[in-house]
Enzyme design. Structure first.
Site, PDB file in Angstrom:
ATOM      1  N   LYS A  85      -1.253  -3.608  16.391  1.00  0.00           N
ATOM      2  CA  LYS A  85      -2.670  -3.303  16.176  1.00  0.00           C
ATOM      3  C   LYS A  85      -3.452  -4.541  15.721  1.00  0.00           C
ATOM      4  CE  LYS A  85      -1.929   1.630  15.208  1.00  0.00           C
ATOM      5  NZ  LYS A  85      -2.213   2.752  14.281  1.00  0.00           N
ATOM      6  N   PHE A  93     -11.058  10.896  10.761  1.00  0.00           N
ATOM      7  CA  PHE A  93     -10.915   9.437  10.813  1.00  0.00           C
ATOM      8  C   PHE A  93     -11.086   8.866  12.224  1.00  0.00           C
ATOM      9  CE2 PHE A  93      -6.646  11.398  10.867  1.00  0.00           C
ATOM     10  CZ  PHE A  93      -6.145  10.901  12.068  1.00  0.00           C
ATOM     11  N   ARG A 122       5.791  -0.966   9.144  1.00  0.00           N
ATOM     12  CA  ARG A 122       4.545  -0.579   8.472  1.00  0.00           C
ATOM     13  C   ARG A 122       4.608  -0.851   6.975  1.00  0.00           C
ATOM     14  NH1 ARG A 122       3.509   4.947  11.948  1.00  0.00           N
ATOM     15  NH2 ARG A 122       1.962   4.119  13.383  1.00  0.00           N
ATOM     16  N   THR A 150       3.493   6.801   8.873  1.00  0.00           N
ATOM     17  CA  THR A 150       2.109   6.414   9.179  1.00  0.00           C
ATOM     18  C   THR A 150       1.472   5.648   8.020  1.00  0.00           C
ATOM     19  OG1 THR A 150       1.946   8.452  10.478  1.00  0.00           O
ATOM     20  CG2 THR A 150      -0.122   7.323   9.976  1.00  0.00           C
ATOM     21  N   ARG A 182       9.751   4.656  16.534  1.00  0.00           N
ATOM     22  CA  ARG A 182       9.054   5.252  15.384  1.00  0.00           C
ATOM     23  C   ARG A 182       9.840   5.027  14.095  1.00  0.00           C
ATOM     24  NH1 ARG A 182       4.518   8.275  16.452  1.00  0.00           N
ATOM     25  NH2 ARG A 182       4.737   9.606  14.632  1.00  0.00           N
ATOM     26  N   ASN A 237      -2.285   0.120   9.906  1.00  0.00           N
ATOM     27  CA  ASN A 237      -0.843   0.231   9.692  1.00  0.00           C
ATOM     28  C   ASN A 237      -0.003  -0.552  10.708  1.00  0.00           C
ATOM     29  OD1 ASN A 237      -1.311   1.905  11.826  1.00  0.00           O
ATOM     30  ND2 ASN A 237      -0.505   3.761  10.893  1.00  0.00           N
TER      31      ASN A 237
HETATM   32  P1  ATP Z   1       0.296   6.145  15.850  1.00  0.00           P
HETATM   33  O1  ATP Z   1      -0.145   7.288  16.743  1.00  0.00           O
HETATM   34  O2  ATP Z   1      -0.770   5.051  15.703  1.00  0.00           O
HETATM   35  O3  ATP Z   1       1.637   5.595  16.203  1.00  0.00           O
HETATM   36  P2  ATP Z   1       1.169   8.043  13.911  1.00  0.00           P
HETATM   37  O4  ATP Z   1       1.676   8.821  15.082  1.00  0.00           O
HETATM   38  O5  ATP Z   1       2.138   7.700  12.833  1.00  0.00           O
HETATM   39  O6  ATP Z   1       0.487   6.701  14.377  1.00  0.00           O
HETATM   40  P3  ATP Z   1      -1.150   9.730  13.943  1.00  0.00           P
HETATM   41  O7  ATP Z   1      -1.237  10.977  13.147  1.00  0.00           O
HETATM   42  O8  ATP Z   1      -0.923   9.830  15.418  1.00  0.00           O
HETATM   43  O9  ATP Z   1      -0.046   8.794  13.265  1.00  0.00           O
HETATM   44  O10 ATP Z   1      -2.486   8.910  13.673  1.00  0.00           O
HETATM   45  C1  ATP Z   1      -2.896   7.895  14.564  1.00  0.00           C
HETATM   46  C2  ATP Z   1      -3.438   6.741  13.767  1.00  0.00           C
HETATM   47  O11 ATP Z   1      -4.610   7.166  13.093  1.00  0.00           O
HETATM   48  C3  ATP Z   1      -2.521   6.226  12.660  1.00  0.00           C
HETATM   49  O12 ATP Z   1      -1.558   5.308  13.096  1.00  0.00           O
HETATM   50  C4  ATP Z   1      -3.514   5.581  11.732  1.00  0.00           C
HETATM   51  O13 ATP Z   1      -3.912   4.292  12.219  1.00  0.00           O
HETATM   52  C5  ATP Z   1      -4.698   6.521  11.835  1.00  0.00           C
HETATM   53  N1  ATP Z   1      -4.670   7.555  10.797  1.00  0.00           N
HETATM   54  C6  ATP Z   1      -3.809   8.602  10.705  1.00  0.00           C
HETATM   55  N2  ATP Z   1      -4.072   9.349   9.634  1.00  0.00           N
HETATM   56  C7  ATP Z   1      -5.150   8.784   9.038  1.00  0.00           C
HETATM   57  C8  ATP Z   1      -5.925   9.085   7.879  1.00  0.00           C
HETATM   58  N3  ATP Z   1      -5.654  10.139   7.127  1.00  0.00           N
HETATM   59  N4  ATP Z   1      -6.944   8.257   7.577  1.00  0.00           N
HETATM   60  C9  ATP Z   1      -7.243   7.189   8.340  1.00  0.00           C
HETATM   61  N5  ATP Z   1      -6.556   6.844   9.449  1.00  0.00           N
HETATM   62  C10 ATP Z   1      -5.520   7.632   9.786  1.00  0.00           C
HETATM   63 MG    MG Z   2       0.492   9.252  16.775  1.00  0.00          MG
END
Ligand code: ATP
Ligand code: MG
Length: 137
Positions: A9, A57, A102, A91, A85, A112
């Site tokens: 990112k 968000f 992360r 996350t 993952r 992250n």
């Molecule tokens: P990614 O999809 O980026 O691999 P993830 O699957 O662990 O991450 P998701 O729930 O899909 O998490 O969220 C996508 C992205 O949105 C996260 O990686 C983070 O950058 C952002 N994000 C998730 N939760 C929050 C939150 N509560 N506040 C702000 N940003 C968030």
């Molecule tokens: Mg995701």
């Protein structure tokens, strides 16, 4: 063999962490099948994260993801989705296990450092979003 979409990112690219993250990917046994640096537009980030469009968000996430260049990668390995993952960690970097990317390189739940597909179906969509032909294993 399985493929997953990985992203370094904009926060990690800005901190000049590309080399260290790519080294960790290769050391973990993934084959990088496609890779490019790209500065996403806001619209491209919105399309990529469309599943999150109702989340509070979504606006700041897509601003962040279009704030600077990302590294987009198609990673291949047995069990690639789960394995990538696990290497990324939770996350929220504060909750991620020691030794994960992360935990080491992320600065907040939003900034992250890395992204990874979360299932076969989403991997196919996400690989196809950025790489023609990569969605087929
Ligand atoms: P990614 O999809 O980026 O691999 P993830 O699957 O662990 O991450 P998701 O729930 O899909 O998490 O969220 C996508 C992205 O949105 C996260 O990686 C983070 O950058 C952002 N994000 C998730 N939760 C929050 C939150 N509560 N506040 C702000 N940003 C968030
Ligand atoms: Mg995701």
């Amino acid at each position: 063999m399985e493929r997953t979409l990985a992203i370094i990112k904009p926060d990690a690219v800005e901190q000049r962490l590309i080399g260290r993250i790519v080294a960790r990917i290769e050391e973990a046994g993934f084959t990088i099948r496609a890779m490019r640096l790209e500065h996403l537009t806001k619209k491209e980030a919105e399309g990529f994260y469309a599943v999150h469009r109702e989340r509070p968000f979504f606006g700041t996430l897509t601003d962040f993801m279009s704030s600077g260049p990302c590294v987009l990668m198609a990673l291949e390995a047995p069990d690639a989705i789960r394995k990538w993952r696990a290497l990324m960690g939770a996350t929220d970097p504060a909750k991620a296990d020691a030794g994960t990317l992360r935990r080491e390189f992320g600065s907040s739940i939003e900034r992250n450092a890395t992204h990874g597909s979360d299932a076969l179906e989403t991997a196919a969509f996400e690989l196809g979003y950025f790489f023609r032909g990569m969605e087929i294993r």
